[in-house]
Motif scaffolding. Structure first.
Motif, mmCIF file in Angstrom:
data_model
loop_
_atom_site.group_PDB
_atom_site.id
_atom_site.type_symbol
_atom_site.label_atom_id
_atom_site.label_comp_id
_atom_site.label_asym_id
_atom_site.label_seq_id
_atom_site.Cartn_x
_atom_site.Cartn_y
_atom_site.Cartn_z
ATOM 1 N N ALA A 101 0.568 -1.348 0.447
ATOM 2 C CA ALA A 101 -0.163 -0.151 0.101
ATOM 3 C C ALA A 101 0.870 0.945 0.361
ATOM 4 N N SER A 102 2.202 0.947 1.064
ATOM 5 C CA SER A 102 2.578 2.765 0.510
ATOM 6 C C SER A 102 3.152 3.430 -0.036
ATOM 7 N N LEU A 103 3.863 1.281 -1.228
ATOM 8 C CA LEU A 103 4.314 1.950 -2.929
ATOM 9 C C LEU A 103 3.576 2.048 -3.599
ATOM 10 N N ASN A 104 2.068 1.897 -3.634
ATOM 11 C CA ASN A 104 0.988 1.766 -4.877
ATOM 12 C C ASN A 104 1.185 4.133 -4.602
ATOM 13 N N ALA A 105 0.436 4.000 -3.099
ATOM 14 C CA ALA A 105 0.335 5.358 -3.040
ATOM 15 C C ALA A 105 1.497 5.731 -3.589
ATOM 16 N N LEU A 106 2.583 5.911 -3.471
ATOM 17 C CA LEU A 106 3.774 6.604 -4.452
ATOM 18 C C LEU A 106 3.391 6.350 -6.007
ATOM 19 N N GLY A 107 2.533 5.739 -6.801
ATOM 20 C CA GLY A 107 1.968 4.956 -8.213
ATOM 21 C C GLY A 107 3.562 4.707 -8.426
ATOM 22 N N PHE A 108 3.982 3.403 -7.547
ATOM 23 C CA PHE A 108 5.324 2.205 -8.111
ATOM 24 C C PHE A 108 4.559 1.767 -8.884
ATOM 25 N N ASP A 109 5.621 1.243 -9.622
ATOM 26 C CA ASP A 109 5.205 0.515 -11.443
ATOM 27 C C ASP A 109 6.006 -0.964 -10.648
ATOM 28 N N TRP A 110 4.785 -2.095 -10.413
ATOM 29 C CA TRP A 110 4.786 -3.156 -10.231
ATOM 30 C C TRP A 110 5.606 -3.862 -11.466
ATOM 31 N N THR A 111 6.210 -3.309 -12.642
ATOM 32 C CA THR A 111 5.603 -4.458 -13.806
ATOM 33 C C THR A 111 7.361 -4.721 -14.324
ATOM 34 N N THR A 112 7.881 -5.276 -14.303
ATOM 35 C CA THR A 112 9.412 -6.224 -14.455
ATOM 36 C C THR A 112 9.686 -5.584 -15.656
ATOM 37 N N LYS A 113 11.080 -4.811 -16.002
ATOM 38 C CA LYS A 113 11.727 -4.617 -17.413
ATOM 39 C C LYS A 113 12.707 -5.298 -17.651
ATOM 40 N N ILE A 114 12.957 -6.550 -17.010
ATOM 41 C CA ILE A 114 13.721 -7.883 -17.435
ATOM 42 C C ILE A 114 13.391 -8.703 -17.699
ATOM 43 N N ARG A 115 13.984 -9.252 -18.935
ATOM 44 C CA ARG A 115 13.728 -9.427 -20.774
ATOM 45 C C ARG A 115 13.852 -10.563 -20.645
ATOM 46 N N ASN A 116 12.815 -10.819 -21.299
ATOM 47 C CA ASN A 116 12.272 -12.529 -21.124
ATOM 48 C C ASN A 116 11.712 -12.613 -19.703
ATOM 49 N N TYR A 117 10.985 -12.479 -18.750
ATOM 50 C CA TYR A 117 11.066 -12.886 -17.273
ATOM 51 C C TYR A 117 10.603 -13.607 -17.251
ATOM 52 N N ASN A 118 10.747 -15.022 -16.919
ATOM 53 C CA ASN A 118 9.376 -16.156 -16.739
ATOM 54 C C ASN A 118 9.538 -17.033 -15.335
ATOM 55 N N SER A 119 8.531 -17.187 -14.317
ATOM 56 C CA SER A 119 8.023 -17.429 -13.727
ATOM 57 C C SER A 119 8.966 -18.817 -13.701
ATOM 58 N N PHE A 120 9.015 -20.216 -13.000
ATOM 59 C CA PHE A 120 9.705 -21.108 -12.747
ATOM 60 C C PHE A 120 8.397 -22.322 -13.769
ATOM 61 N N GLU A 121 7.244 -21.776 -13.272
ATOM 62 C CA GLU A 121 5.818 -22.578 -13.708
ATOM 63 C C GLU A 121 5.969 -22.393 -14.951
ATOM 64 N N ASP A 122 5.716 -21.293 -15.630
ATOM 65 C CA ASP A 122 6.068 -20.335 -16.976
ATOM 66 C C ASP A 122 7.191 -21.212 -17.499
ATOM 67 N N ARG A 123 8.142 -21.403 -16.957
ATOM 68 C CA ARG A 123 9.207 -22.150 -17.929
ATOM 69 C C ARG A 123 8.719 -23.786 -17.995
ATOM 70 N N ILE A 124 8.319 -24.275 -17.176
ATOM 71 C CA ILE A 124 7.584 -25.600 -16.901
ATOM 72 C C ILE A 124 6.464 -26.245 -18.324
ATOM 73 N N GLU A 125 5.806 -25.064 -18.196
ATOM 74 C CA GLU A 125 4.718 -24.689 -19.538
ATOM 75 C C GLU A 125 5.387 -25.219 -20.621
ATOM 76 N N GLN A 126 6.815 -24.203 -20.769
ATOM 77 C CA GLN A 126 7.565 -24.154 -21.817
ATOM 78 C C GLN A 126 7.511 -25.312 -22.282
ATOM 79 N N LEU A 127 8.736 -25.778 -21.585
ATOM 80 C CA LEU A 127 9.458 -27.014 -21.667
ATOM 81 C C LEU A 127 8.477 -28.587 -21.592
ATOM 82 N N LYS A 128 6.563 -28.091 -21.875
ATOM 83 C CA LYS A 128 6.216 -29.156 -22.090
ATOM 84 C C LYS A 128 5.457 -28.973 -23.207
ATOM 85 N N ALA A 129 5.129 -27.598 -23.728
ATOM 86 C CA ALA A 129 5.211 -27.451 -25.009
ATOM 87 C C ALA A 129 6.041 -27.512 -26.434
ATOM 88 N N TYR A 130 7.982 -27.124 -25.470
ATOM 89 C CA TYR A 130 8.629 -28.062 -26.552
ATOM 90 C C TYR A 130 8.465 -29.596 -26.658
#
Length: 178
Positions: A101-130
């Motif tokens: 709430a403190s960060l939101n009150a300042l207008g904190f941007d929660w989006t990440t600028k990490i290139r191609n950030y994927n959670s571990f679960e996302d990676r598992i799904e990508q591996l299944k599709a591969y």
């Protein structure tokens, strides 16, 4: 001062490993002495200091999207907060609703600028599709550089599980890969 801080922290986080472990008898003894369980007025926690730093930054730049070239330390804090927000199950995560709430009150941007950030679960799904598409899991850099690097990092982390490394691989994650 450090002892009192550790006592307060241990009481507010029962069952967590920390520098101080004590029983209900210890609490009763401290209460009988009149121990003040609240932080003294004017005490600023590291998080509150960083919020104050963000307020000053916002006053200067008009936003809280901290650039590394402008304040490397504060930018690192923001990156760590975003990672903690994305991974709340991570041990040691201390991002409470009040802090969000403190960060939101300042207008904190929660989006990440990490290139191609994927959670571990996302990676598992990508591996299944591969695997479904290719019939195997030998991902090459030519096919998917990011996924190939993930596989390489996971293999290395599993191989060096006893050593400290960049990637932490838990038994649950190993089981999801097997």
């Amino acid at each position: 001062a450090r002892f009192c801080k550790n006592i307060r922290q241990a009481r507010s986080n029962p069952g967590k490993d920390g520098p101080v472990k004590f029983t209900e008898d210890h609490i009763a003894s401290l209460n009988s002495l009149g121990f003040d369980w609240k932080l003294p007025k004017g005490t600023v926690t590291p998080f509150e200091k960083r919020i104050n730093d963000l307020i000053l930054y916002k006053q200067k730049y008009g936003h809280v999207n901290v650039k590394r070239r402008e304040d490397k330390s504060l930018a690192g804090f923001c990156t760590n907060i975003k990672h903690t927000y994305i991974n709340p199950e991570k041990p040691g995560s201390k991002l409470t609703d009040d802090r969000v709430a403190s960060l939101n009150a300042l207008g904190f941007d929660w989006t990440t600028k990490i290139r191609n950030y994927n959670s571990f679960e996302d990676r598992i799904e990508q591996l299944k599709a591969y695997k479904e598409k290719h019939g195997q899991l030998s991902v090459t850099r030519n096919e998917d550089k990011s996924l190939a690097e993930f596989c390489s990092n996971i293999r290395l982390a599993r191989k060096n599980a006893r050593k400290k490394g960049r990637v932490k691989v838990t038994n649950d994650r190993i089981a999801s890969l097997d």
